[in-house]
Design a protein around this motif. Structure first.
Motif, short mmCIF file in Angstrom:
data_model
loop_
_atom_site.label_atom_id
_atom_site.label_comp_id
_atom_site.label_asym_id
_atom_site.label_seq_id
_atom_site.Cartn_x
_atom_site.Cartn_y
_atom_site.Cartn_z
N TRP A 121 0.82 -1.21 0.00
CA TRP A 121 0.00 0.00 0.00
C TRP A 121 0.85 1.26 0.00
CZ3 TRP A 121 -4.79 -0.42 -1.30
CH2 TRP A 121 -5.73 0.57 -1.01
N LEU A 122 1.80 1.32 0.91
CA LEU A 122 2.63 2.52 1.03
C LEU A 122 3.55 2.69 -0.17
CD1 LEU A 122 3.43 2.39 4.85
CD2 LEU A 122 1.91 3.97 3.67
N VAL A 166 5.60 1.91 11.94
CA VAL A 166 5.26 2.50 10.64
C VAL A 166 4.88 3.97 10.82
CG1 VAL A 166 3.67 2.43 8.67
CG2 VAL A 166 4.52 0.29 9.67
N ALA A 167 4.18 4.28 11.90
CA ALA A 167 3.81 5.68 12.17
C ALA A 167 5.06 6.54 12.36
CB ALA A 167 2.93 5.75 13.41
N GLU A 171 6.14 9.63 9.86
CA GLU A 171 6.36 10.95 10.44
C GLU A 171 7.73 11.49 10.04
OE1 GLU A 171 4.65 14.05 12.43
OE2 GLU A 171 3.75 12.06 12.33
N LYS A 172 8.73 10.63 10.12
CA LYS A 172 10.09 11.02 9.77
C LYS A 172 10.21 11.36 8.29
CE LYS A 172 14.55 11.35 10.82
NZ LYS A 172 15.07 12.35 11.80
N LEU A 173 9.50 10.61 7.46
CA LEU A 173 9.54 10.81 6.02
C LEU A 173 8.67 11.99 5.57
CD1 LEU A 173 9.32 7.07 4.92
CD2 LEU A 173 11.31 8.57 4.65
N ASN A 177 1.00 10.70 5.67
CA ASN A 177 0.19 9.51 5.93
C ASN A 177 -0.01 9.30 7.42
OD1 ASN A 177 0.22 8.97 3.16
ND2 ASN A 177 2.05 7.69 3.31
N LYS A 178 -1.15 8.74 7.78
CA LYS A 178 -1.47 8.48 9.18
C LYS A 178 -1.83 7.01 9.35
CE LYS A 178 -3.43 13.14 9.69
NZ LYS A 178 -4.66 13.92 10.02
#
Length: 250
Positions: A121-122, A166-167, A171-173, A177-178
């Motif tokens: 998905w990501l 993954v969160a 966040e770092k990237l 996305n949440k």
């Protein structure tokens, strides 16, 4: 157009989530081993498209999601959400007495499938302008050890850690996305029926779960789904990496 992909929509919480999203004009893609004719025939503002898949089979799971992604990339997407709800509670049994095939299936559905799907998905939407929302359905069993629930508690704990990680990455990237966890607590589902049918030698707390049913303490899945769906419909209120629970409301 607004789309949501929901696993485990043949019945229970997954079916309720799909129905409430459709009522809110969200187009739902549902996945399950069995069909849900009620959703397929529903006359609601949002549409329903079904894919039959066994999440035990990783090759089948991968191909199915590749087909879903191909379909979605042809749609004018306004928002896109993924709700990973499908899960198994069996085998309910002490370690040393478990069927290996059932144990393998359990880990595949509860943990490996959400990991594989999240990865696909990501990657698929990496270069899009969409800010994705992924909701993984967890359980209080992830945070406590219950006799006979060694597989269930472990896979849910693994899902919790995976979701948290993954969160952190998203966040770092700075993807926007949440990814969140949602705990539905105890509901009136077929899974609860499986739990109540366990022998006390397999699950020492079986009488407590029988009492939940006789004392009418099990929430209807529509009631639980409403808590999650209201959150999903207000994307701006969703905090990446958060743990939401039906108990926040009830």
């Amino acid at each position: 157009m607004k789309y949501a992909v929901v696993t485990g929509t043949s019945k229970g919480l997954g079916a309720s989530i799909a129905k409430l999203l459709m009522e809110a004009s969200v187009n739902v893609i549902g996945l399950a081993r069995g069909k849900n004719q009620e959703l397929e025939n529903a006359n609601l503002p949002g549409s329903y498209k079904h894919y039959q898949v066994d999440l035990v089979d990783m090759e089948q799971t991968e191909k199915t999601f590749e087909n879903i992604i191909s379909f979605l990339k042809e749609q004018p997407l306004e928002s896109l959400q993924l709700v990973q709800n499908a899960a198994l509670v069996t085998p309910i049994e002490q370690v040393g007495k478990q069927d290996i095939a059932k144990l393998t299936a359990h880990v595949h559905v509860n943990l490996l499938a959400p990991m594989v799907v999240s990865n696909l998905w990501l990657d698929a939407w990496r270069d899009s302008n969409l800010s994705l929302v992924i909701a993984n359905i967890t359980s209080g069993a992830a945070n406590r050890s219950v006799y006979g629930w060694n597989a269930y508690g472990s896979t849910k704990a693994g899902l919790d850690r995976y979701t948290d990680t993954v969160a952190v990455e998203q966040e770092k990237l700075e993807t926007g996305n949440k990814i969140i966890l949602f705990d539905p607590s105890i509901m009136d589902t077929d899974m609860q029926g499986e739990i109540r049918s366990a022998d006390p030698s397999q699950f020492v707390d079986v009488d407590q779960f029988k009492n939940y049913k006789t004392e009418d303490k099990l929430r209807d899945t529509d009631v639980v789904a409403k808590v999650l769906v209201e959150r999903l419909l207000d994307e701006s209120s969703i905090q990446n990496g958060e743990y939401y629970s039906v108990k926040d409301v009830f």
